[in-house]
Design a protein around this motif. Structure first.
Motif: not given
Length: 475
Positions: A290-292, A281-287, A238-241, A246-250
């Motif tokens: 990438i899935g970091s 559960p990672s993040v999508m880097d908006m710059k 799961c890539m946040m955003g 864009m929420s840890f809990a969600a």
């Protein structure tokens, strides 16, 4: 065979109230929102169990069915090595084991430092290296060699891994059809399918597609694994955003709903089959989009997810020892160390991706060797502090007395090896001006390649594996 890390430190990200709220949110998603499911067999299993299934293949899973699956899934798991000996035991004692890749898209050549396509011959290098390192307990065979035809990459990579690695093998498949063949090939080494079920030295890896989607490829892999009683990891990425809020809990709630609904299907296919809960559960880097793999938030949430899964009593599969950097630089060392420390403090059990670089495009043998040392170092931290009569040593302190010395005391002679002594890092009285670590890593790799001997398979098994290779290559 390396020893699992001992955890003796209280560490937590989620308290019981937070765990309960995330669980309830996941149940809400499963019961009220539903998950899209592909594959006739998966849909039929859900229908027969009483789930609501819409014309658009949206499945809604009642809480009671989830509660049943959580009860039927095994809470303890033993994985074996290629020789049928216990290698990794996951229980409530919460040990942690690490693994790297047998193959990958790209290879960071340890001699030249250059990144190139991964070739079939590199599998032997990665397997031999992992076989020798005490803190690497398994490898992940993924089927990504540039010089092997795509339609048989999964099977050929798996066969090469079996030939050059004596520990536990984690594997994934590029399609549904190759999964049963991989299990059949493993049965050759185990001495039959029954023996493979009784002493599994392999475990499968597959994923849903967030948000809230189980395609046919995923449901079929779960079902085939369950039918064969082979342990399987089900791991949402799961890539946040991007594919999660864009929420840890969600993100934790959504990821949990995806993994738990996979558990339900798996148990419906074969009640009591071994299941390993995974979470990315990672993040999508908006710059960069990438899935970091090196994001600090990723590893915070992996640790949080491990607590959630410990609440269920299931084995947990996580990620550490990897980096978004392309080469072994300052960023790679910082990210890998942070991740290993976090996961050793958490309640994760099986940890993959050690040595993976460039957000999962390549694998770096030098980083694998360095992480082996970092794991050993941090194992000495997470053992914590025992306080009892023996460890307090009051009799000895009284005997040595004020202004005394402990250097020659029998207790020192007996226990001085219990602390960490690095093999790659320097504690010299006079350090040189330039770092010697890279040279020490290179020397370690060269020594392993020259002197480590992977226990060979017997001639009859090798002949059967060669027959499999010939059959596959003739297609």
């Amino acid at each position: 065979m390396g020893i699992a890390a001992k955890r003796n430190i209280d560490f937590g990200i989620l308290n019981p109230a937070k765990i309960e709220r995330i669980h309830d949110a996941s149940v809400y998603l499963m019961e009220k929102v539903g998950l899209r499911v592909g594959g006739t067999r998966g849909l039929e299993l859900f229908k027969k169990a009483g789930c609501e299934v819409t014309s658009e293949n949206l499945v809604k899973i009642p809480r009671s069915l989830l509660d049943w699956a959580l009860k039927t899934a095994p809470k303890a798991l033993t994985l074996y090595n290629r020789s049928g000996e216990p290698a990794m035991t996951i229980t409530a004692d919460n040990p942690v084991y690490f693994g790297t890749h047998a193959d990958q898209l790209e290879f960071v050549d340890p001699t030249t430092g250059k990144v190139r396509d991964f070739l079939k011959s590199d599998t032997a290098t990665m397997c031999k290296l992992a076989d020798a390192l005490p803190n690497i307990h398994f490898v992940l065979s993924v089927g990504m060699s540039k010089d092997v035809r795509p339609e048989i990459q999964t099977q050929i990579s798996f066969i090469e891994t079996l030939k050059h690695f004596s520990k536990t093998v984690n594997f994934s498949t590029n399609d549904i059809e190759s999964l049963q063949e991989v299990i059949d090939i493993a049965a050759v080494v185990a001495g039959g399918h029954k023996q493979l079920q009784e002493k599994p030295f392999i475990f499968n890896y597959c994923e849903p597609i967030p948000p809230l989607t189980h395609p046919e490829e995923s449901t079929e892999k779960l079902i085939i694994s369950a039918e064969n009683r082979i342990p399987v990891v089900y791991m949402p990425y799961c890539m946040m955003g991007g594919t999660a809020p864009m929420s840890f809990a969600a993100t934790l709630a959504q990821c949990n709903a995806e993994a738990l609904s996979g558990l339900v299907l798996h148990q419906l296919a074969s009640e009591g089959a071994p299941f390993i809960y995974g979470a990315m559960p990672s993040v999508m880097d908006m710059k960069t989009t990438i899935g970091s793999y090196g994001a600090v938030e990723f590893h915070l949430l992996v640790a949080a997810a491990s607590q959630l899964v410990a609440h269920y009593g299931l084995p947990f599969y996580g990620t550490a020892g990897c980096t978004d950097a392309k080469t072994l630089d300052h960023q790679a060392v910082a990210e890998s160390t942070m991740e290993i420390f976090s996961t050793l403090l958490s309640q994760a059990n099986l940890i993959h991706d050690v040595g993976v670089s460039d957000h999962c495009n390549s694998v770096n043998p030098k980083l694998v060797v360095l992480c082996d040392e970092i794991i050993e170092m941090l194992k000495h931290y997470t053992q914590g502090v025992d306080v009892d009569d023996d460890s307090l040593c009051l009799d000895m302190i009284e005997k040595v007395g004020p202004a005394g010395a402990y250097l020659s005391a029998p207790h020192t002679m007996k226990n001085f090896r219990s602390v960490f002594y690095p093999t790659l890092f320097s504690r010299k009285m006079n350090n040189p001006d330039a770092s010697e670590v890279d040279g020490a890593i290179q020397a370690r790799i060269e020594d392993i390649m020259a002197n480590h001997r992977v226990p060979p398979l017997n001639d009859a098994v090798l002949a059967e594996l060669d027959a499999w290779t010939a059959k596959l290559e003739s297609r």
